[in-house]
Write an enzyme that holds these catalytic residues in place. Structure first.
Site, mmCIF file in Angstrom:
data_model
loop_
_atom_site.group_PDB
_atom_site.id
_atom_site.type_symbol
_atom_site.label_atom_id
_atom_site.label_comp_id
_atom_site.label_asym_id
_atom_site.label_seq_id
_atom_site.Cartn_x
_atom_site.Cartn_y
_atom_site.Cartn_z
ATOM 1 N N HIS A 157 -6.941 40.500 4.907
ATOM 2 C CA HIS A 157 -6.974 39.371 6.020
ATOM 3 C C HIS A 157 -6.567 38.042 5.380
ATOM 4 C CE1 HIS A 157 -8.018 41.763 9.386
ATOM 5 N NE2 HIS A 157 -8.401 42.797 8.561
ATOM 6 N N ASP A 365 -4.645 29.762 4.397
ATOM 7 C CA ASP A 365 -5.154 30.707 5.480
ATOM 8 C C ASP A 365 -4.220 32.033 5.537
ATOM 9 O OD1 ASP A 365 -6.873 31.293 7.479
ATOM 10 O OD2 ASP A 365 -6.878 29.503 8.435
HETATM 11 C C1 GDG Z 1 -9.762 35.917 8.639
HETATM 12 C C2 GDG Z 1 -8.622 35.059 7.923
HETATM 13 C C3 GDG Z 1 -7.035 35.878 9.497
HETATM 14 C C4 GDG Z 1 -13.829 29.806 15.642
HETATM 15 N N1 GDG Z 1 -14.761 29.121 16.057
HETATM 16 C C5 GDG Z 1 -15.492 29.621 16.986
HETATM 17 C C6 GDG Z 1 -14.679 30.855 17.361
HETATM 18 N N2 GDG Z 1 -13.941 30.905 16.385
HETATM 19 C C7 GDG Z 1 -12.991 32.040 16.616
HETATM 20 C C8 GDG Z 1 -11.423 31.651 16.918
HETATM 21 C C9 GDG Z 1 -10.569 32.984 16.247
HETATM 22 C C10 GDG Z 1 -11.655 33.243 15.135
HETATM 23 O O1 GDG Z 1 -12.814 32.821 15.281
HETATM 24 C C11 GDG Z 1 -11.238 32.682 13.730
HETATM 25 O O2 GDG Z 1 -10.055 33.465 13.229
HETATM 26 P P1 GDG Z 1 -9.081 32.701 12.011
HETATM 27 O O3 GDG Z 1 -7.986 33.505 11.964
HETATM 28 O O4 GDG Z 1 -8.782 31.312 12.387
HETATM 29 O O5 GDG Z 1 -9.998 32.737 10.794
HETATM 30 P P2 GDG Z 1 -11.062 33.420 9.592
HETATM 31 O O6 GDG Z 1 -12.477 33.801 10.390
HETATM 32 O O7 GDG Z 1 -11.140 32.752 8.538
HETATM 33 O O8 GDG Z 1 -10.353 35.192 9.626
HETATM 34 C C12 GDG Z 1 -7.617 34.462 8.725
HETATM 35 C C13 GDG Z 1 -7.999 36.475 10.159
HETATM 36 O O9 GDG Z 1 -9.192 36.798 9.154
HETATM 37 C C14 GDG Z 1 -7.538 37.851 10.941
HETATM 38 O O10 GDG Z 1 -6.848 38.475 9.970
HETATM 39 O O11 GDG Z 1 -6.234 35.033 10.629
HETATM 40 O O12 GDG Z 1 -6.426 33.801 8.111
HETATM 41 O O13 GDG Z 1 -9.287 34.032 7.035
HETATM 42 O O14 GDG Z 1 -10.490 33.753 17.196
HETATM 43 O O15 GDG Z 1 -11.183 31.422 18.289
HETATM 44 N N3 GDG Z 1 -14.797 31.627 18.421
HETATM 45 C C15 GDG Z 1 -16.033 30.976 19.313
HETATM 46 N N4 GDG Z 1 -16.874 29.947 19.014
HETATM 47 C C16 GDG Z 1 -16.510 29.095 17.938
HETATM 48 O O16 GDG Z 1 -17.216 27.956 17.708
HETATM 49 N N5 GDG Z 1 -16.755 31.980 20.126
#
Ligand code: GDG
Length: 459
Positions: A157, A365
């Site tokens: 990921h 990322d």
């Molecule tokens: C890894 C990889 C890759 C965030 N803050 C809150 C919240 N979120 C949710 C977002 C989104 C998720 O969390 C974060 O997803 P990301 O993709 O930005 O990042 P990582 O957690 O680092 O995930 C990344 C992912 O895996 C999938 O393969 O895209 O590159 O690092 O859904 O909306 N949700 C809530 N409150 C928050 O304060 N409810």
């Protein structure tokens, strides 16, 4: 149809939509075939024996959830140590933040071995196994050493770093060799695939044996990009639900005189949050018409607070936000609203829709799902503009966003200004193209594409 076995460090109950898109998508696949989901229980046992965690199983509909506890020593070396203080920083190109403590690797291997040992008796001959993420790189090699012959795929990921960055990890060759025990390795972007290929050519004298297949280290593996998507329908439903509409209306009324800029991230140094505050400060400085009229909301949900680098980041951010508010704020205008808390998922789409600009500016990322969520939450008649780091995996797909280099404070400020001034017709045209691509490559496409490739890998 083969049974699907998913292995990831943490599990979510696939019946609960609140678990988010990935859990829903995997849950859907697990529900279809009746499946098994295996990983760490989240429990840390004080004083337990290293490499000996208790196995728990429970049913969630047709899906068996099997989890293993970790003792404190295993947790600290495998999870906090090797996974989050070596692999996470290095794979995000942050050699400066890596802690190459020599004791971590033994815990990482021990826990992967234990997982393999606990999982093996639960497997059936025709299972298809899908392992997720950097915590579990050597799992297939451990399973193979115990006689496992099933098809095993791996999805990373986070980014795959360039070879010379990877080479900073003392065990880099062992890690990369371990990936050759899988039938299929899935990465987020073409850039990641090219880094992997270059590494195995340089260090493992790899040869290409057919499309997307590489032979090196005495094994053969298929390597492909599968950019992960979001569950567009689920997120759209969430966006139309009363909670999201209410959040949107509250925000719209509260900020009726202002333009909103929004960032939502886990508080992580890979996400470029301090750089974003500096770019916003630059915006207020260079384009003073935004003073008193733009407000940046930054939601940084707490994450890995007990790792040292994260408390430094928190302090830095508090200082930066405080100084922007102190230097530019007015009695009736606070330039930055920084919230170090998790907001409820049902509020996320409404917040996104209320924002004229979505700021997604990671320094590095794997993909970044917030970028996709921001686009899907917009009103197609009057959409906001996504400002996206060129260093997010999502930038390979989301070309109609305003792509920025987050290290370039002035350039990012200029792009935010461009976003704030973009005419409606251009916003609509960009949004339409982004939406089409996000919908086409949603999380269901991702899961099906990966599993279809795994079914035929090596044939
Ligand atoms: C890894 C990889 C890759 C965030 N803050 C809150 C919240 N979120 C949710 C977002 C989104 C998720 O969390 C974060 O997803 P990301 O993709 O930005 O990042 P990582 O957690 O680092 O995930 C990344 C992912 O895996 C999938 O393969 O895209 O590159 O690092 O859904 O909306 N949700 C809530 N409150 C928050 O304060 N409810």
């Amino acid at each position: 149809m083969s049974r699907l076995v998913v292995i990831s460090n943490r599990l979510a109950d696939p019946r609960k939509a609140a678990a988010g898109g990935l859990a829903v998508a995997l849950g859907e696949a697990l529900n279809q075939t009746g499946g098994l989901w295996f990983g760490w229980s989240g429990t840390v046992v004080e004083g337990g024996t290293p490499g000996e965690g208790e196995l728990h199983t429970r049913q969630a509909g047709p899906v068996t959830l099997a989890t293993v506890d970790l003792c404190r020593e295993d947790h600290d070396a495998y999870y906090q140590g090797y996974s989050n203080s070596v692999l996470w920083p290095v794979f995000h190109y942050r050699l400066d933040l890596a802690d190459f403590n020599a004791s971590y690797i033994a815990g990482y291997r021990r826990v992967n071995q234990m997982f393999a040992r606990k999982l093996l008796p639960l497997l059936r001959d025709d299972d298809v196994i899908w392992v997720h993420d950097y915590h579990l790189i050597p799992l297939a090699a451990e399973l193979r050493a115990m006689g496992c012959r099933q098809r095993i795929g791996f999805f990373l990921h986070i980014p795959m770093p360039p070879p010379l960055i990877m080479a900073a990890i003392p065990q880099h060759e062992w890690l990369m060799r371990s990936l050759f025990a899988y039938d299929l390795v899935g990465l987020q972007s073409e850039a990641d695939v090219s880094h992997f290929t270059r590494y195995v050519r340089n260090e493992g004298s790899a040869e290409e044996v057919g499309a997307q297949r590489l032979r090196a280290f005495g094994g053969t593996v298929q390597v492909q990009a599968f950019p992960i998507g979001i569950d567009v329908d689920e997120f759209t439903r969430l966006a139309q639900a009363p909670d999201a509409v209410e959040t949107y209306e509250n925000m719209r009324d509260e900020y009726s005189r202002r333009r909103l800029l929004l960032g939502i991230d886990r508080l992580d140094y890979s996400k470029g949050i301090p750089h974003r505050v500096r770019a916003y400060r630059e915006l207020l400085d260079r384009y003073p018409e935004n003073r008193n009229s733009a407000t940046m909301i930054m939601i940084a949900s707490p994450s890995r607070d007990d790792v040292h680098a994260y408390s430094d980041l928190r302090q830095e951010l508090e200082g930066l936000c405080g100084s922007v508010n102190g230097d530019y704020g007015e009695l009736d205008w606070m330039p930055v609203r920084y919230i170090h808390r998790t907001v409820a998922r049902k509020r996320v789409p409404g917040l996104c829709r209320a924002a004229a600009v979505g700021l997604v500016t990671p320094l590095r990322d794997g993909m970044n799902l917030v970028a996709k969520e921001y686009v899907v939450a917009q009103d197609p008649e009057d959409p906001g503009v996504l400002v996206l780091s060129r260093f997010a995996g999502a930038a390979e797909q989301l070309k109609e966003a305003l792509l920025v280099n987050p290290y370039d404070t002035q350039g990012t400020a200029d792009s935010i200004q461009h976003a704030l001034q973009m005419p409606l017709a251009e916003r609509q045209a960009r949004h339409g193209k982004l939406m089409a691509r996000i919908r086409e490559h949603d999380v269901h496409w991702w899961r099906k594409a990966f599993l279809a490739a795994l079914q035929t890998a090596g044939d």
